[in-house]
Scaffold this motif. Sequence first.
Motif, short mmCIF file in Angstrom:
data_model
loop_
_atom_site.label_atom_id
_atom_site.label_comp_id
_atom_site.label_asym_id
_atom_site.label_seq_id
_atom_site.Cartn_x
_atom_site.Cartn_y
_atom_site.Cartn_z
N ARG A 36 -25.83 -16.35 47.62
CA ARG A 36 -26.37 -17.44 48.43
C ARG A 36 -25.60 -18.74 48.17
O ARG A 36 -25.04 -18.94 47.08
N VAL A 37 -25.58 -19.61 49.17
CA VAL A 37 -25.02 -20.95 49.02
C VAL A 37 -26.18 -21.93 49.02
O VAL A 37 -26.98 -21.96 49.96
N VAL A 38 -26.25 -22.73 47.97
CA VAL A 38 -27.42 -23.58 47.72
C VAL A 38 -26.97 -25.03 47.58
O VAL A 38 -26.03 -25.33 46.84
N VAL A 39 -27.65 -25.92 48.28
CA VAL A 39 -27.46 -27.36 48.13
C VAL A 39 -28.63 -27.92 47.34
O VAL A 39 -29.80 -27.65 47.65
N VAL A 40 -28.34 -28.70 46.30
CA VAL A 40 -29.37 -29.38 45.52
C VAL A 40 -29.08 -30.87 45.53
O VAL A 40 -28.01 -31.30 45.09
N THR A 41 -30.02 -31.67 46.04
CA THR A 41 -29.84 -33.13 46.02
C THR A 41 -30.41 -33.70 44.73
O THR A 41 -31.30 -33.13 44.12
N GLY A 42 -29.88 -34.85 44.34
CA GLY A 42 -30.32 -35.46 43.08
C GLY A 42 -30.05 -34.55 41.90
O GLY A 42 -30.84 -34.49 40.95
N ALA A 43 -28.91 -33.86 41.93
CA ALA A 43 -28.65 -32.80 40.96
C ALA A 43 -27.80 -33.24 39.78
O ALA A 43 -27.36 -32.41 38.99
N GLY A 44 -27.59 -34.55 39.62
CA GLY A 44 -26.75 -35.02 38.53
C GLY A 44 -27.44 -35.08 37.19
O GLY A 44 -26.79 -35.07 36.14
N ARG A 45 -28.78 -35.13 37.22
CA ARG A 45 -29.54 -35.28 35.98
C ARG A 45 -30.88 -34.57 36.13
O ARG A 45 -31.28 -34.19 37.22
N GLY A 46 -31.58 -34.44 35.01
CA GLY A 46 -32.98 -34.04 35.02
C GLY A 46 -33.27 -32.75 35.74
O GLY A 46 -32.59 -31.73 35.55
N LEU A 47 -34.30 -32.78 36.58
CA LEU A 47 -34.72 -31.58 37.30
C LEU A 47 -33.63 -31.03 38.21
O LEU A 47 -33.40 -29.82 38.27
N GLY A 48 -32.96 -31.91 38.95
CA GLY A 48 -31.92 -31.45 39.87
C GLY A 48 -30.80 -30.74 39.15
O GLY A 48 -30.30 -29.70 39.60
N ARG A 49 -30.38 -31.30 38.03
CA ARG A 49 -29.34 -30.65 37.21
C ARG A 49 -29.81 -29.27 36.76
O ARG A 49 -29.07 -28.28 36.85
N ALA A 50 -31.06 -29.20 36.27
CA ALA A 50 -31.59 -27.91 35.82
C ALA A 50 -31.63 -26.90 36.96
O ALA A 50 -31.30 -25.72 36.78
N HIS A 51 -32.02 -27.35 38.17
CA HIS A 51 -32.05 -26.45 39.33
C HIS A 51 -30.65 -25.94 39.67
O HIS A 51 -30.46 -24.75 39.93
#
Length: 336
Positions: A36-51
């Motif tokens: 799958r190809v997944v886009v995660v916003t706010g992914a630089g830190r915290g929850l987004g990074r973990a996702h």
Amino acid sequence: MPHQHATRAADRARRDHPGDRPARERPAGHRPAEGRVVVVTGAGRGLGRAHALAFARAGARVVVNDLGVALDGGRAGAADRGGSPAGQVAAEIRAAGGEAAVSTDDVATGRGAERLVRTALDRFGRLDTLVNNAGFLRDRMLVNLGEDDWDAVVRVHLKGHFLPMRHAAAHWRAEAKAGRSPRARIVNTTSGAGLLGAVGQGNYAAAKAGVAALTLVAAAEFGRYGVQVNAVAPAARTRMTERAFAADMAAPADGAFDAMAPENVSPLVVYLGSDGCDGVTGRVFEVAGGRIAVMDGWRPAARTDRGGCWEAAALDRPVRELLAASPPPEPVYGAG
């Protein structure tokens, strides 16, 4: 997650025990997001990074989006793409053998959201899952809340969900019309503040309540295109919580289960973003530590019907009877 949500969520996560192992649980080596190809916003830190890291471990190719702003949404300082928070997370994914692309677009703008979707399509040739996570706080009591602080928080949380959904869904609609039958997923991020309210966070609570309602509408509208839409209300240690509730957010010193680690939220997000959650749509889940709860929305708790128009002077008794027959509301976070 609101600041006021932290203590209650931490207590529940540490108190509750995991249930029995499900009979249909996948084997340990199964990678639920394989291909799958997944886009995660706010992914630089915290929850987004973990996702983002969790999706990569689960076999996905990930577009890591982060604008690189401070906690209140202000600019955190210039950084090149390699040194930005998004670039650092993408580098982690690649170092572990995964594939990742970087986006530093502002997803609360139409152009930025369109570019975000285009990044996935240009780099990986498809888009399967969108995780909307970007956000920041500007907490004030309502009487002290400025218009700019209201607009900024509502913009990043509410427009920052709507616009990526709009552009991703337009792509999936075109795919469906071309007969390619997407198995697409959207995972939005609401909050206990949006579901129950939070003192001192009127702007954030209103935006997150909007995200929950937007999730229900999107699930109803996008289902015809093969898109499932759900939301999570997470409780975890992030920049929004670790300083205000340092004691509750701190990792245990004895090596015990770290209930407030952001990584505890990501497995549910990965599941909701995978093929394996067929038929799960239009739902809101609270997740903290090892605890997952389905959050129930507004519905009639008690009814009365006069069969005609009420007189205001006659309403005191029936209203009080309705309230007496209804369960008391959950308390607003931070009240009392």
